[in-house]
Enzyme design. Structure first.
Site, PDB file in Angstrom:
ATOM      1  N   ASP A  82       3.126  -8.511  -5.413  1.00  0.00           N
ATOM      2  CA  ASP A  82       4.047  -9.639  -5.355  1.00  0.00           C
ATOM      3  C   ASP A  82       5.204  -9.313  -4.417  1.00  0.00           C
ATOM      4  O   ASP A  82       5.538 -10.082  -3.506  1.00  0.00           O
ATOM      5  CB  ASP A  82       4.561  -9.916  -6.768  1.00  0.00           C
ATOM      6  CG  ASP A  82       5.242 -11.260  -6.887  1.00  0.00           C
ATOM      7  OD1 ASP A  82       4.930 -12.148  -6.076  1.00  0.00           O
ATOM      8  OD2 ASP A  82       6.073 -11.413  -7.791  1.00  0.00           O
ATOM      9  N   ASP A 103       5.972 -10.651  -0.356  1.00  0.00           N
ATOM     10  CA  ASP A 103       7.204 -11.372  -0.001  1.00  0.00           C
ATOM     11  C   ASP A 103       7.927 -10.648   1.135  1.00  0.00           C
ATOM     12  O   ASP A 103       8.472 -11.282   2.041  1.00  0.00           O
ATOM     13  CB  ASP A 103       8.151 -11.468  -1.209  1.00  0.00           C
ATOM     14  CG  ASP A 103       7.977 -12.772  -1.985  1.00  0.00           C
ATOM     15  OD1 ASP A 103       6.836 -13.279  -2.034  1.00  0.00           O
ATOM     16  OD2 ASP A 103       8.967 -13.277  -2.543  1.00  0.00           O
ATOM     17  N   LYS A 128       2.042   4.104  -7.420  1.00  0.00           N
ATOM     18  CA  LYS A 128       3.190   4.967  -7.702  1.00  0.00           C
ATOM     19  C   LYS A 128       2.732   5.951  -8.780  1.00  0.00           C
ATOM     20  O   LYS A 128       3.327   6.058  -9.855  1.00  0.00           O
ATOM     21  CB  LYS A 128       4.377   4.098  -8.151  1.00  0.00           C
ATOM     22  CG  LYS A 128       5.681   4.815  -8.307  1.00  0.00           C
ATOM     23  CD  LYS A 128       6.462   4.988  -7.020  1.00  0.00           C
ATOM     24  CE  LYS A 128       7.768   5.734  -7.286  1.00  0.00           C
ATOM     25  NZ  LYS A 128       8.402   6.235  -6.056  1.00  0.00           N
ATOM     26  N   TYR A 143       2.673  -7.615 -15.742  1.00  0.00           N
ATOM     27  CA  TYR A 143       2.510  -9.024 -16.109  1.00  0.00           C
ATOM     28  C   TYR A 143       1.719  -9.169 -17.421  1.00  0.00           C
ATOM     29  O   TYR A 143       1.225 -10.248 -17.725  1.00  0.00           O
ATOM     30  CB  TYR A 143       1.810  -9.800 -14.993  1.00  0.00           C
ATOM     31  CG  TYR A 143       2.683 -10.025 -13.784  1.00  0.00           C
ATOM     32  CD1 TYR A 143       3.039  -8.950 -12.966  1.00  0.00           C
ATOM     33  CD2 TYR A 143       3.157 -11.279 -13.449  1.00  0.00           C
ATOM     34  CE1 TYR A 143       3.848  -9.132 -11.856  1.00  0.00           C
ATOM     35  CE2 TYR A 143       3.965 -11.470 -12.332  1.00  0.00           C
ATOM     36  CZ  TYR A 143       4.305 -10.394 -11.545  1.00  0.00           C
ATOM     37  OH  TYR A 143       5.099 -10.589 -10.444  1.00  0.00           O
ATOM     38  N   ASP A 185       6.858   2.623  -2.590  1.00  0.00           N
ATOM     39  CA  ASP A 185       8.222   2.585  -2.032  1.00  0.00           C
ATOM     40  C   ASP A 185       8.217   2.975  -0.552  1.00  0.00           C
ATOM     41  O   ASP A 185       8.778   2.288   0.295  1.00  0.00           O
ATOM     42  CB  ASP A 185       9.174   3.473  -2.848  1.00  0.00           C
ATOM     43  CG  ASP A 185       8.607   4.851  -3.160  1.00  0.00           C
ATOM     44  OD1 ASP A 185       7.402   5.078  -2.915  1.00  0.00           O
ATOM     45  OD2 ASP A 185       9.369   5.705  -3.651  1.00  0.00           O
TER      46      ASP A 185
END
Ligand code: ATP
Ligand code: MG
Length: 326
Positions: free
Chosen positions: A223, A227, A167, A120, A199
């Site tokens: 984020d 969700d 990651k 971001y 992941d």
């Protein structure tokens, strides 16, 4: 003591669920002074600016901000607003409620998402036609801030499990720094923790959400994983969030403007009302925050429910039921 609250409903269902949260706050025995500001697509169409200076100032000066949603202009509104309140941590609890037919009924996870950098950063380029780049920024300072916040949050809220998502096997430099810094914070505190590749974590969250408590995440991972967790507990209509800074904070539902159902009066106000409960906690009104959560929980259990939860009630009917329980 009077608390000044900036209220920014924004676009789409933000216009429908934000007044519901304000009504709930007004029903409590706490002195609030609400000031309303514009932001989003509608005000951009009118004035050319998605986040007018007056709204910016309102959020900066208020004790806390309630924000609904912005549509197309979301990034032009919420990213600067998070900056205005100096927010470095995005807190997103995903809890399953009794009575709802959730995919995973034993979920009680709080995502603590880094809120200032990562992908971001806004640093994107077209280096030549057909080739574009994005610079992913990770700093030791922001990584330390979010890790300290996450471990403190876990301790204060009674969570035993803390997981650091990353990651670092692929993004060796950036997530390497994030991971290394968060682990150093844990060591300094003598806190227990696990680390998880984001992941693999996505898969484990779906199958065994009960194994997780606080999950400390880089920006984009937080984020997406939150969700995903929304799906486990019954949908986006349920997830509140807090953007917390050193002194100021902004509260918003995890969902967006939901143009597909906007204007119909059927948006689920729970996420927004639960965001108001987080605002109450933030201002030190923990008992009031708990009362609001209990009222929402009662309505989710016994109805009425909006269509996203299989019911046929309107936003107003659900809000009235919450107010009745309060
Ligand atoms: P935006 O670009 O503003 O995020 P979006 O199209 O991604 O818009 P979201 O608000 O993120 O929409 O919602 C995604 C889906 O979840 C939509 O189908 C929407 O109707 C549903 N949804 C989101 N929030 C709610 C809510 N409060 N009540 C009911 N359904 C919701
Ligand atoms: Mg969306």
């Amino acid at each position: 003591m009077t608390h000044e609250i900036a209220v920014i409903p924004g676009d789409g269902i933000g216009q429908e669920v934000t007044p519901a949260a304000v009504e709930v706050l007004e029903a409590l025995d706490v002195d609030f002074d609400f000031v309303e500001g514009d932001a989003g697509d509608a005000v951009k169409a009118e004035t050319g600016e998605a986040l007018p200076q007056a709204t910016r100032k309102m959020a900066a000066d208020a004790d806390a901000t309630l924000f609904g949603a912005a549509g197309e202009t979301a990034a032009d509104v919420i990213l600067p607003l998070r900056e205005v309140v100096g927010s470095f941590a995005n807190v997103r609890p995903a809890v399953s409620y009794p009575g709802l037919d959730a995919v995973q009924p034993d979920t009680d996870i709080v995502f603590v998402r880094e809120n200032t950098e990562g992908v971001y950063s806004g640093i994107e380029d077209e280096i030549t036609e057909g080739v574009r780049t994005l610079t992913r920024v990770v700093t030791e300072e922001a990584s330390r801030d979010i890790a300290e916040f996450g471990f403190d949050y876990a301790k204060q809220n009674g969570f035993d499990d803390v997981t650091i998502a990353h990651k670092a096997n692929v993004m060796r430099e950036t997530d390497g720094l994030f991971l290394e810094t968060a682990e150093a914070v844990a060591e300094e505190r003598g806190a227990d923790y696990d680390t998880a590749l984001m992941d693999a974590l996505a898969m484990h969250l779906v199958m065994h959400p009960e194994d997780y408590g606080v999950v400390i995440c880089p920006n984009l991972a937080g984020d997406m994983l939150s969700d995903l967790a929304a799906g486990l507990v019954g949908g986006l209509g349920l997830l509140p969030s807090a953007n917390v800074g050193e002194e100021n904070a902004l509260f918003e539902p995890v969902h967006g403007s939901a143009p597909d159902i906007a204007g119909q009066g059927v948006a689920n106000p729970s996420a927004m009302i639960l965001s108001a409960a987080m605002l109450l906690d933030h201002l030190g009104y923990d008992d009031e925050g708990d009362r609001v959560r209990a009222a929402v929980e009662g309505v989710l259990d016994e109805g009425p429910r909006t269509p996203d939860l299989g019911g046929d009630a309107s936003t107003d009917e659900v809000t009235s039921a919450v107010l009745d329980r309060l």
